[in-house]
Motif scaffolding. Structure first.
Motif: not given
Length: 311
Positions: A43, A69, A71-72, A75-79, A130, A173
């Motif tokens: 994060g 930023t 976040d993407p 859509y959310p994404a896993e790290d 991003t 992203d």
């Protein structure tokens, strides 16, 4: 001495990014003018903290760090905390840097620095795209002011590392990647498959990291978890994707095999979202918008890695 090349790095540190940043800081031909930080490997709070810590370790607290930023775009994404540790630096509980990030947003910093160093700036992207996509939406003329744009990302033959066909930075992203590759007339791409072709033997890396230098000790500590994971899951070679991209950025003469082709980003496929689709046979009529790294001088690459560690 000739004037140094201004270098802006968009990054999501991350163990891989850490090595690439140490390479850039050690290079005498380039001047790192800023780090713009994205979420990705972990994060944003952690990636910003790690960027600041790297500047401290390298003795480069003069380099401004700009948070982007969290976040993407859509859509959310896993790290990738399972690879890099929850904090991105191997969960070894490093004391944070006393310095804070600048107030300016990363996307705005990219645009401002592109004006300050217009026609000379090299932008190297080591994480999800991003921040750069946001900068392009604010000012589509950004590409006109860059001398070079180098991206670590993609899997040009569809051999992905996060899905069967997609590489992590692009898959995190894809919408941002689509914006970026559509906007830039030319991008230099060091992908995951080039990384696999330029692995570093674990026994060599272990020897380098045993050296009596502050940077080697620091990097041995933060990379220990990742290297153990890599050895268990990937065998005798360790793959340092961001370091390879940075080597090519810093010393492009080491690129012994490159190809120019059209490249686009798949956004909607059920199994192929995030894929970098290369038109190898130029069937679409689209212009060649990328130079793809296929082969890099392995000895030169390893020398740059050792130099980053103070060897």
């Amino acid at each position: 001495m000739s004037k140094k090349i201004p270098l802006l790095i968009d990054t999501d540190p991350g163990v891989d990014d850490a090595l690439a940043l140490l390479m850039a800081f050690a290079d005498e031909r380039h001047d790192v003018v800023g780090l713009t930080v994205a979420a990705g490997n972990v994060g944003l709070d952690y990636t910003v903290r790690n960027a600041l810590k790297l500047c401290e370790v390298a003795g480069r607290d003069d380099v401004p760090v700009f948070a982007g930023t969290p976040d993407p775009l859509v859509y959310p994404a896993e790290d990738a905390a399972h690879v890099h540790g929850r904090d991105g630096f191997g969960d070894v509980d490093l004391a944070p840097s006393a310095r804070k990030a600048e107030a300016e947003h990363a996307a705005l910093a990219i645009l401002r620095l592109s004006h300050v160093h217009a026609g000379e700036l090299m932008l190297v992207a080591l994480g999800p795209l991003t921040n750069i996509a946001l900068a392009l939406k604010l000012d589509p003329t950004l590409p006109q002011r860059l001398k070079r744009f180098v991206v670590m990302g993609g899997a040009i033959n569809g051999h992905g590392n996060i899905t069967p066909v997609a590489e992590f930075n692009i898959a995190f992203d894809p919408e941002a990647a689509h914006i970026v590759f559509s906007a830039f007339p030319h991008t230099e791409v060091a992908d995951w498959e080039a990384t696999i072709a330029h692995g570093l033997l674990h026994r060599d890396v272990d020897q380098w990291l045993a050296a009596d230098t502050d940077k080697a000790r620091f990097y041995e500590l933060i990379s220990r978890k990742t290297r153990l994971w890599s050895e268990d899951s990937r065998g005798e070679h360790w793959y340092a994707a961001d370091a390879l991209a940075m080597a090519w950025a810093l010393q492009p003469e080491g690129g012994i095999h490159v190809e120019q082709r059209p490249l686009s980003i798949e956004l909607t496929g059920n199994r192929s979202r995030g894929a970098t689709v290369v038109d190898w046979n130029r069937q679409t009529g689209a212009p060649d918008n990328t130079t793809l790294l296929i082969g890099y001088d392995q000895g030169r690459f390893e020398a740059l890695v050792r130099g980053a560690l103070g060897l």
